[in-house]
Scaffold this motif. Structure first.
Motif, PDB file in Angstrom:
ATOM      1  N   THR A 135       8.704  32.363  29.161  1.00 31.23           N
ATOM      2  CA  THR A 135       7.468  31.742  29.633  1.00 31.23           C
ATOM      3  C   THR A 135       6.595  32.811  30.280  1.00 31.23           C
TER       4      THR A 135
ATOM      5  N   GLN B 224       0.662  32.138  34.358  1.00 30.62           N
ATOM      6  CA  GLN B 224      -0.646  31.496  34.297  1.00 30.62           C
ATOM      7  C   GLN B 224      -1.487  31.899  35.512  1.00 30.62           C
TER       8      GLN B 224
ATOM      9  N   ASN C  95       3.789  28.717  41.491  1.00 28.74           N
ATOM     10  CA  ASN C  95       4.592  28.446  40.299  1.00 28.74           C
ATOM     11  C   ASN C  95       4.746  29.655  39.394  1.00 28.74           C
TER      12      ASN C  95
ATOM     13  N   SER D  60       7.057  26.376  30.389  1.00 29.70           N
ATOM     14  CA  SER D  60       5.769  25.760  30.071  1.00 29.70           C
ATOM     15  C   SER D  60       5.288  26.195  28.700  1.00 29.70           C
ATOM     16  N   ASP D  61       5.069  25.202  27.828  1.00 33.91           N
ATOM     17  CA  ASP D  61       4.549  25.501  26.504  1.00 33.91           C
ATOM     18  C   ASP D  61       3.052  25.780  26.516  1.00 33.91           C
TER      19      ASP D  61
ATOM     20  N   THR E 142       6.029  14.165  27.578  1.00 32.27           N
ATOM     21  CA  THR E 142       5.776  15.451  28.238  1.00 32.27           C
ATOM     22  C   THR E 142       7.114  16.117  28.518  1.00 32.27           C
ATOM     23  N   ASN E 143       7.088  17.335  29.049  1.00 28.30           N
ATOM     24  CA  ASN E 143       8.295  18.053  29.477  1.00 28.30           C
ATOM     25  C   ASN E 143       9.253  18.397  28.347  1.00 28.30           C
TER      26      ASN E 143
ATOM     27  N   ASP F 165       9.320  21.150  27.019  1.00 29.23           N
ATOM     28  CA  ASP F 165       9.699  22.520  27.335  1.00 29.23           C
ATOM     29  C   ASP F 165      10.832  22.572  28.351  1.00 29.23           C
TER      30      ASP F 165
END
Length: 305
Positions: A123, A126, A143, A167-168, A190-191, A193
């Motif tokens: 990952t 961001q 994060n 996180s994708d 969701t989730n 990933d």
């Protein structure tokens, strides 16, 4: 891995506007360019199909493909799984339409941890957009820290839910490992990933966070959007409690709240502290409501047996 050309990039889209061409430009200009780029569009009505196909026609030297699906058929797990199986790279990168590589070394840096053959998932980091609220900027800092790391199953007890963090928005998968654990679960809200990250760790693989692989990405969610997002997260986490080992979100959540409020206080953002408190309430209420819904689904599923 520098110099290899084994990466496929997959971008799910829905009304991205002109930013999709900006993203494509950034990808084909990478120091380690992908062997192919696949855009999977869910019936955008802003001209995206025509825009992407025009881009493909004007960049004939690039292997860029467009796949259109019905909007009703989009699923966070199934759609990505379909696209991955359509791709050819030994390593498959996922990006969201609004995640912009911060520089031309994004893919090269994201691929670095794969030099360890046990790493199945990487990952990236961001970085908040320039228009991000102060609280959102601090959330991203918490994060997505500056330090890279690699996790394996031995870290689950120490890290709890954080062990499965992925996180994708910006992630890369080793194809062989992905197929070995069965791929993304679907249907799923969701989730996808987080759940495949848990599957990797339980199967003896490793997960990496590579801080040098940066994308610019953040959201200024409304309270309603934050509630809905956390509702879906709470539901999926509860539904998959066995896979996640019953790991709790609360402890990590409190650490985040403390970090953000301290940062806002240092910056004298009083109004932002008040708004962030409401934001936290929306997160908490959404998560609890989602967990309750997930528990109900678990019970209904059990009763069928």
């Amino acid at each position: 891995m520098k110099g290899s050309n084994l990466t496929s990039v997959i971008i799910p889209t829905l009304n991205p506007g002109n930013q999709i061409t900006v993203l494509l430009d950034k990808l084909i200009s990478q120091s380690l360019p992908p062997v192919e780029i696949i855009v999977v569009d869910s019936q955008s009505d802003d001209g995206t199909p025509a825009l992407v196909n025009q881009y493909i026609a004007s960049h004939t030297g690039q292997n860029i493909r467009f796949i259109g699906i019905e909007r009703k058929d989009f699923d966070h797990g199934a759609t990505r799984d379909m696209a991955l199986r359509e791709s050819s790279g030994d390593f498959v990168l996922f990006l969201t339409q609004d995640a912009m590589p911060a520089n031309e070394h994004y893919i090269e840096n994201l691929m670095r941890p794969f030099s360890d053959e046990k790493v199945a998932l990487v990952t990236g980091r961001q970085i908040a957009r320039p228009d991000a609220r102060p609280a959102e900027r601090l959330v991203r800092e918490f994060n997505y820290p500056e330090q890279s790391h690699i996790r394996d199953a031995s870290d689950i007890e120490r890290l709890g839910i954080k062990a499965f963090f992925a996180s994708d928005v910006c992630a890369a998968y080793r194809r062989s490992a992905y197929l070995a654990v069965g791929g993304f679960e679907h249907p799923i809200d969701t989730n996808e990933d987080m759940l495949i990250a848990a599957a990797f760790l339980h199967a003896g693989y490793k997960i990496a966070y590579e801080a040098s692989a940066e994308v610019v990405h953040s959201h200024n969610f409304t309270l309603r959007q934050q509630y809905k997002r956390n509702y879906l997260m709470g539901k999926e986490i509860q539904k998959h409690a066995a896979l996640l080992g019953g790991a709790k979100v609360a402890g990590e959540g409190m650490a985040l709240v403390k970090y953000v409020i301290q940062g806002l206080a240092k910056g004298c953002h009083l109004c932002e502290i008040i708004r962030f408190c409401f934001d936290c309430a929306a997160r908490l209420l959404g998560n609890r409501a989602g967990a309750s819904a997930g528990a109900k689904l678990q019970n209904e599923s059990s009763s069928e047996w």
